[in-house]
Design a protein around this motif. Structure first.
Motif, short mmCIF file in Angstrom:
data_model
loop_
_atom_site.label_atom_id
_atom_site.label_comp_id
_atom_site.label_asym_id
_atom_site.label_seq_id
_atom_site.Cartn_x
_atom_site.Cartn_y
_atom_site.Cartn_z
N SER A 33 0.84 -1.23 0.00
CA SER A 33 0.00 0.00 0.00
C SER A 33 0.86 1.25 0.00
O SER A 33 0.52 2.24 -0.64
N GLN A 34 2.02 1.18 0.70
CA GLN A 34 2.91 2.35 0.72
C GLN A 34 3.52 2.57 -0.65
O GLN A 34 3.67 3.72 -1.10
N ARG A 35 3.90 1.46 -1.33
CA ARG A 35 4.47 1.62 -2.67
C ARG A 35 3.44 2.21 -3.63
O ARG A 35 3.75 3.05 -4.48
N ILE A 36 2.21 1.75 -3.51
CA ILE A 36 1.16 2.30 -4.40
C ILE A 36 0.97 3.79 -4.13
O ILE A 36 0.82 4.59 -5.06
N GLY A 37 1.01 4.18 -2.85
CA GLY A 37 0.84 5.59 -2.50
C GLY A 37 1.94 6.45 -3.10
O GLY A 37 1.70 7.55 -3.60
N ILE A 38 3.20 5.88 -3.00
CA ILE A 38 4.32 6.64 -3.55
C ILE A 38 4.18 6.79 -5.05
O ILE A 38 4.42 7.86 -5.63
N LEU A 39 3.79 5.73 -5.74
CA LEU A 39 3.62 5.79 -7.20
C LEU A 39 2.52 6.78 -7.57
O LEU A 39 2.65 7.55 -8.54
N LEU A 40 1.42 6.77 -6.81
CA LEU A 40 0.33 7.74 -7.09
C LEU A 40 0.81 9.18 -6.87
O LEU A 40 0.45 10.10 -7.63
N PHE A 41 1.63 9.37 -5.84
CA PHE A 41 2.12 10.72 -5.56
C PHE A 41 2.95 11.24 -6.72
O PHE A 41 2.79 12.37 -7.18
N PHE A 42 3.90 10.34 -7.21
CA PHE A 42 4.71 10.75 -8.36
C PHE A 42 3.84 10.95 -9.60
O PHE A 42 4.08 11.84 -10.43
N GLY A 43 2.80 10.11 -9.74
CA GLY A 43 1.91 10.26 -10.89
C GLY A 43 1.19 11.59 -10.88
O GLY A 43 1.01 12.24 -11.93
N ILE A 44 0.76 12.00 -9.68
CA ILE A 44 0.07 13.30 -9.56
C ILE A 44 1.01 14.44 -9.91
O ILE A 44 0.62 15.41 -10.58
N ILE B 197 3.57 14.36 -11.91
CA ILE B 197 3.78 14.38 -13.36
C ILE B 197 2.55 14.95 -14.06
O ILE B 197 2.65 15.74 -15.01
N LEU B 198 1.33 14.59 -13.57
CA LEU B 198 0.10 15.10 -14.18
C LEU B 198 -0.01 16.62 -14.03
O LEU B 198 -0.37 17.32 -14.99
N VAL B 199 0.30 17.12 -12.85
CA VAL B 199 0.23 18.58 -12.60
C VAL B 199 1.20 19.32 -13.49
O VAL B 199 0.89 20.37 -14.07
N GLN B 200 2.40 18.79 -13.62
CA GLN B 200 3.40 19.44 -14.48
C GLN B 200 2.94 19.44 -15.93
O GLN B 200 3.15 20.40 -16.68
N GLY B 201 2.32 18.32 -16.35
CA GLY B 201 1.83 18.25 -17.72
C GLY B 201 0.75 19.28 -17.97
O GLY B 201 0.73 19.95 -19.03
N ILE B 202 -0.15 19.41 -17.00
CA ILE B 202 -1.21 20.43 -17.15
C ILE B 202 -0.62 21.83 -17.20
O ILE B 202 -1.03 22.69 -17.98
N TYR B 203 0.38 22.07 -16.35
CA TYR B 203 1.00 23.40 -16.29
C TYR B 203 1.63 23.79 -17.62
O TYR B 203 1.58 24.94 -18.05
N PHE B 204 2.29 22.81 -18.27
CA PHE B 204 2.99 23.11 -19.52
C PHE B 204 2.06 23.14 -20.73
O PHE B 204 2.32 23.86 -21.69
N PHE B 205 1.00 22.35 -20.72
CA PHE B 205 0.21 22.21 -21.95
C PHE B 205 -1.16 22.90 -21.91
O PHE B 205 -1.78 23.10 -22.96
#
Length: 293
Positions: free
Chosen positions: A17-28, A30-38
């Motif tokens: 569950s901790q690994r999934i949380g970390i992956l979701l955090f990094f995914g968020i 990356i998503l925020v940065q993508g929205i910011y740039f595009f």
């Protein structure tokens, strides 16, 4: 390599569950940065229903503004002798031109034509042409055949010779020749004369309702009391209360006081008038001329 391996090993040490949380955090991230740039964050204008309604009426508003620019206020006819500062300003007259007219009127003089108005005020030909069609002078001025000859002289500093008429012989037409006296005021003067039979003093003109100080002065300079043959007199020592009340100067209470006074004191003499209760002392000289003792 060892550092990367240590990171991987440390990552694997976390629970699932901790690994999934970390992956979701990094995914968020990356998503925020993508929205910011595009994504285009430029503010967009939002138009609600009320704004839409006003925008729909904009063409009508623009049309009304255009019509308002072409609007010209209605000018009604007026007597130029009574132009005020505000009226003169609205007509386009300068302060100096208005002051010349007011100074001329202060001498109890009147302008009786457009030509005389220009001679007094010194307005330009263009302004006179624009406003003179709205000038309105009394009818007697238009009918006076001598006006054109007087205006041609262009000498307004020397008043013409005034012929003083008998106020008791004056007709309605005679009275209306005085500037400021019209149909109704002339009728009031004649009706007042009929009450007395004749005027005994020009001071009686002060009692005529509707006469301004300027017109009153003009009237007194044009007329005088020259004959009083038709004057209605009343015998103050023989008249009854009813007869006394028919005299314009005496009200019912004063008529009673006169009868009481003569009953107690005897016949009234001219010097006794001031002793009678309620007697109008300011008019005593005029009233005395209508009384018989």
């Amino acid at each position: 390599m060892e550092s990367n391996e240590s990171i991987v090993k440390s990552f694997l040490t976390y629970s699932k569950s901790q690994r999934i949380g970390i992956l979701l955090f990094f995914g968020i991230i990356i998503l925020v940065q993508g929205i910011y740039f595009f994504y285009d964050f430029t503010a967009k204008e939002t138009i609600d229903k009320e704004q839409s309604k006003w925008l729909a009426l904009q063409s009508t508003i623009d049309s009304l503004k255009l019509n308002n620019k072409n609007y010209k206020p209605t000018i009604y006819t007026f007597n130029p002798n009574f132009i005020t500062d505000f009226k003169g300003y609205k007509l386009g007259m300068s302060v100096e031109e208005i002051d010349r007219l007011l100074a001329y009127r202060a001498q109890n003089k009147f302008v009786n034509s457009a030509a005389e108005f220009q001679a007094v005020t010194k307005v330009s030909d263009s302004l006179l042409k624009a406003i003179s069609p709205y000038f309105k002078f009394p009818d007697w001025v238009k009918n006076n055949k001598n006006n054109s000859q007087e205006f041609a002289k262009n000498d307004f500093s020397k008043p013409g010779k005034i012929i003083v008429l008998d106020i008791n012989q004056a007709t309605k037409e005679d009275l209306m020749k005085v500037y400021g006296i019209g149909d109704k005021i002339s009728d009031r003067i004649l009706e007042q004369k009929d009450k007395y039979g004749a005027f005994v003093s020009m001071e009686q003109m002060d009692d005529i309702w509707g006469l301004s100080p300027e017109v009153l002065e003009k009237l007194k300079s044009s007329f005088a009391v020259k004959s009083v043959t038709n004057c209605k007199k009343i015998n103050i020592n023989n008249a009854s209360v009813k007869e006394l009340t028919q005299f314009p100067f005496f009200r019912y209470q004063l008529a009673k006081d006169i009868v009481v006074f003569r009953t107690m004191k005897g016949d009234i003499k001219i010097e006794d008038l001031s002793k009678i209760k309620g007697f109008p002392l300011e008019k005593i000289k005029i009233i005395a001329l209508y009384l018989e003792f």
